[in-house]
Design a protein around this motif. Structure first.
Motif, PDB file in Angstrom:
ATOM      1  N   LYS A 324       0.829  -1.207   0.000  1.00  0.00           N
ATOM      2  CA  LYS A 324       0.000   0.000   0.000  1.00  0.00           C
ATOM      3  C   LYS A 324       0.868   1.264   0.000  1.00  0.00           C
ATOM      4  O   LYS A 324       1.921   1.294   0.628  1.00  0.00           O
ATOM      5  CB  LYS A 324      -0.893   0.044   1.254  1.00  0.00           C
ATOM      6  N   PRO A 325       0.396   2.326  -0.662  1.00  0.00           N
ATOM      7  CA  PRO A 325       1.074   3.617  -0.497  1.00  0.00           C
ATOM      8  C   PRO A 325       0.987   4.034   0.970  1.00  0.00           C
ATOM      9  O   PRO A 325      -0.013   3.759   1.650  1.00  0.00           O
ATOM     10  CB  PRO A 325       0.266   4.561  -1.399  1.00  0.00           C
ATOM     11  N   LEU A 326       1.991   4.709   1.457  1.00  0.00           N
ATOM     12  CA  LEU A 326       2.061   5.091   2.865  1.00  0.00           C
ATOM     13  C   LEU A 326       0.822   5.888   3.292  1.00  0.00           C
ATOM     14  O   LEU A 326       0.277   5.677   4.378  1.00  0.00           O
ATOM     15  CB  LEU A 326       3.328   5.911   3.112  1.00  0.00           C
ATOM     16  N   ALA A 327       0.353   6.770   2.425  1.00  0.00           N
ATOM     17  CA  ALA A 327      -0.778   7.637   2.766  1.00  0.00           C
ATOM     18  C   ALA A 327      -2.067   6.849   2.975  1.00  0.00           C
ATOM     19  O   ALA A 327      -2.996   7.331   3.640  1.00  0.00           O
ATOM     20  CB  ALA A 327      -0.983   8.691   1.683  1.00  0.00           C
ATOM     21  N   GLU A 328      -2.154   5.639   2.402  1.00  0.00           N
ATOM     22  CA  GLU A 328      -3.380   4.848   2.496  1.00  0.00           C
ATOM     23  C   GLU A 328      -3.407   3.924   3.708  1.00  0.00           C
ATOM     24  O   GLU A 328      -4.402   3.235   3.948  1.00  0.00           O
ATOM     25  CB  GLU A 328      -3.557   4.019   1.217  1.00  0.00           C
ATOM     26  N   LEU A 329      -2.335   3.906   4.487  1.00  0.00           N
ATOM     27  CA  LEU A 329      -2.310   3.045   5.674  1.00  0.00           C
ATOM     28  C   LEU A 329      -3.225   3.623   6.746  1.00  0.00           C
ATOM     29  O   LEU A 329      -3.109   4.782   7.133  1.00  0.00           O
ATOM     30  CB  LEU A 329      -0.888   2.935   6.231  1.00  0.00           C
ATOM     31  N   SER A 330      -4.154   2.805   7.210  1.00  0.00           N
ATOM     32  CA  SER A 330      -5.072   3.248   8.252  1.00  0.00           C
ATOM     33  C   SER A 330      -4.417   3.109   9.624  1.00  0.00           C
ATOM     34  O   SER A 330      -3.315   2.545   9.755  1.00  0.00           O
ATOM     35  CB  SER A 330      -6.346   2.397   8.228  1.00  0.00           C
ATOM     36  N   LYS A 331      -5.084   3.605  10.671  1.00  0.00           N
ATOM     37  CA  LYS A 331      -4.562   3.455  12.034  1.00  0.00           C
ATOM     38  C   LYS A 331      -4.420   1.979  12.400  1.00  0.00           C
ATOM     39  O   LYS A 331      -3.475   1.578  13.077  1.00  0.00           O
ATOM     40  CB  LYS A 331      -5.482   4.159  13.029  1.00  0.00           C
ATOM     41  N   VAL A 332      -5.388   1.181  11.946  1.00  0.00           N
ATOM     42  CA  VAL A 332      -5.333  -0.268  12.212  1.00  0.00           C
ATOM     43  C   VAL A 332      -4.139  -0.883  11.487  1.00  0.00           C
ATOM     44  O   VAL A 332      -3.402  -1.706  12.059  1.00  0.00           O
ATOM     45  CB  VAL A 332      -6.644  -0.950  11.771  1.00  0.00           C
ATOM     46  N   ASP A 333      -3.939  -0.479  10.220  1.00  0.00           N
ATOM     47  CA  ASP A 333      -2.790  -0.994   9.451  1.00  0.00           C
ATOM     48  C   ASP A 333      -1.480  -0.653  10.167  1.00  0.00           C
ATOM     49  O   ASP A 333      -0.593  -1.503  10.302  1.00  0.00           O
ATOM     50  CB  ASP A 333      -2.753  -0.367   8.052  1.00  0.00           C
ATOM     51  N   ILE A 334      -1.394   0.582  10.617  1.00  0.00           N
ATOM     52  CA  ILE A 334      -0.167   1.037  11.282  1.00  0.00           C
ATOM     53  C   ILE A 334       0.075   0.250  12.569  1.00  0.00           C
ATOM     54  O   ILE A 334       1.210  -0.132  12.877  1.00  0.00           O
ATOM     55  CB  ILE A 334      -0.244   2.555  11.560  1.00  0.00           C
ATOM     56  N   GLN A 335      -0.992  -0.024  13.307  1.00  0.00           N
ATOM     57  CA  GLN A 335      -0.834  -0.783  14.555  1.00  0.00           C
ATOM     58  C   GLN A 335      -0.398  -2.211  14.277  1.00  0.00           C
ATOM     59  O   GLN A 335       0.423  -2.786  15.007  1.00  0.00           O
ATOM     60  CB  GLN A 335      -2.146  -0.773  15.341  1.00  0.00           C
ATOM     61  N   ILE A 336      -0.920  -2.802  13.227  1.00  0.00           N
ATOM     62  CA  ILE A 336      -0.531  -4.166  12.845  1.00  0.00           C
ATOM     63  C   ILE A 336       0.960  -4.206  12.511  1.00  0.00           C
ATOM     64  O   ILE A 336       1.696  -5.110  12.938  1.00  0.00           O
ATOM     65  CB  ILE A 336      -1.375  -4.661  11.649  1.00  0.00           C
ATOM     66  N   LEU A 337       1.411  -3.222  11.734  1.00  0.00           N
ATOM     67  CA  LEU A 337       2.828  -3.149  11.381  1.00  0.00           C
ATOM     68  C   LEU A 337       3.685  -2.944  12.631  1.00  0.00           C
ATOM     69  O   LEU A 337       4.715  -3.605  12.807  1.00  0.00           O
ATOM     70  CB  LEU A 337       3.065  -2.001  10.402  1.00  0.00           C
TER      71      LEU A 337
END
Length: 414
Positions: A324-337
């Motif tokens: 995913k492009p960085l701008a499209e990462l959601s808060k949930v995506d960021i927490q998973i990472l």
């Protein structure tokens, strides 16, 4: 080297390692007639190979909390009576050149043999007799059978030893045989067997300060990372260490892993933070605000080894996020990472075992030993010191300091 030994000694020390030589030198300089026996072809083998050949001989910050034992109070007395400052004073007298590395660890500038030579010089000052290639076949308390010692000194003899070079007697017998680690250096369970022979309990034994091995899919992943090292924080059993981790062809090594291995039990999970002291959530959000256009793997490679980033972003559940492009990462995506990098749940398949373990966890139960004299409470004249006891230090010079302290303390009473 004589074919046979003199018949009687005040003190016989079995084991010419760090603790044994320290005890022998201390007792010899008190005027005791001391014999050190070792089945190996040379003394101090573990000293010589320690610290990458430079011997991490003590630590500036020694505390009882740096030791594992069924009785956490046992080590306190000896560590207070013979401190790291005392051993530093000894090596300073011999003008040993050394330096401090991280976390208070002291290493020789040149070679580990310099420390061994100091111990041997101290033994020489005490008139200590050291015999290598001398196996002890049998030990008997003289109360068990009649004494046949002909020496005039034998009135005080309490133990008879059948050795490869004859029978010898002593008043005080010191067991400084070490543990089971690194059998190629000659380690064995002799000290534990001797303890059991005289009715002393031995706690469960296991390899400690030892690398982990992995299996299955995770083994394949870490093999792709073999040679990669990075600072981490590793946790298990409410204990954490922040030091370096090294990926190997078998699994995980490095100081952080060796440290936590002493607390790990088979089947337990180890949690590893690959970015200790940082917040990947905050970093990813900051990159988003900055409008970074670079790929996620490129940005993460600024904080972590590139190979590690590639392997981690290829994990199940992260592959779609990585594309995913960085701008499209959601808060949930960021927490998973963030969870994947900050809280890697690792289930080791086991350890590499005694062949590479630096120490043995467990040993002769300290309940049976005096913390002041190191004499067995129920067996007069029988002493246990060093690694053979159920006292195991952290990585970083702590086990050598235990050898010096327990050896010196016992040396006052044998």
């Amino acid at each position: 080297m004589p074919d046979t030994l003199p018949e009687f000694f005040d003190v016989i020390v079995i084991g010419a390692g760090a603790a044994g030589l320290m005890c022998a030198a201390t007792a010899g300089q008190r005027g005791r007639r001391v014999l050190v026996l070792d089945h190996a072809n040379k003394v101090g083998k573990k000293i010589l190979m320690s610290g990458g050949g430079r011997c991490n001989f003590t630590n500036l910050k020694v505390e009882p909390t740096h030791y594992l034992s069924a009785n956490h109070h046992f080590c306190i007395s000896a560590l207070r009576r013979y401190t790291s400052a005392d051993f530093i004073e000894l090596v300073d007298r011999y003008a040993l050149e050394y330096h401090e590395k991280t976390l208070g660890q002291l290493f020789c500038n040149h070679r580990a043999k310099d420390v061994l030579n100091i111990l041997l010089a101290e033994c020489e000052l005490g008139g200590v007799q050291i015999e290598t290639r001398c196996v002890v076949h049998q030990v008997s308390a003289l109360s068990e059978q009649s004494a046949d010692c002909q020496s005039a000194d034998c009135s005080s003899a309490r133990y008879r030893l059948h050795t490869a070079r004859g029978v010898v007697y002593c008043e005080s017998l010191v067991v400084a045989t070490g543990g089971l680690s690194i059998p190629t250096l000659g380690s064995s369970g002799f000290g534990y067997d001797l303890a059991r022979q005289f009715g002393l309990a031995v706690t469960d034994l296991q390899a400690a300060l030892v690398p982990f091995v992995l299996n299955g899919e995770w083994l394949a992943r870490v093999q792709a990372l073999a040679g990669v090292a990075l600072p981490v924080e590793v946790s298990c059993q409410k204990q954490s260490f922040r030091e370096a981790l090294l990926f190997t062809h078998k699994g995980l090594s490095g100081p952080a892993i060796l440290q936590i291995s002493s607390y790990w039990k088979p089947g337990e999970k180890v949690t590893i933070d690959l970015l200790p002291g940082e917040s990947l959530v905050e970093q990813l959000q900051a990159w988003q605000k900055e409008g970074r256009k670079a790929e996620l793997k490129t940005l993460l490679a600024q904080r972590l080894p590139k190979r590690l980033v590639q392997v981690w972003l290829d994990l199940p559940g992260l592959q779609t996020l990585a594309s995913k492009p960085l701008a499209e990462l959601s808060k949930v995506d960021i927490q998973i990472l963030a969870d994947a990098f900050h809280a890697w749940p690792c289930w080791p398949a086991g350890t590499e075992g005694y062949k590479t373990a630096e120490v043995t966890l467990g040993g002769v139960s300290t309940d049976a030993i005096s913390s002041k004299t190191f004499e067995a409470k129920t067996q007069p004249g029988l002493f246990f010191i060093g690694e053979v006891l159920d006292v195991t230090g952290w990585l970083g010079g702590y086990n050598f300091q235990w050898a010096w302290a327990s050896g010196w303390c016992a040396g006052q009473y044998v």
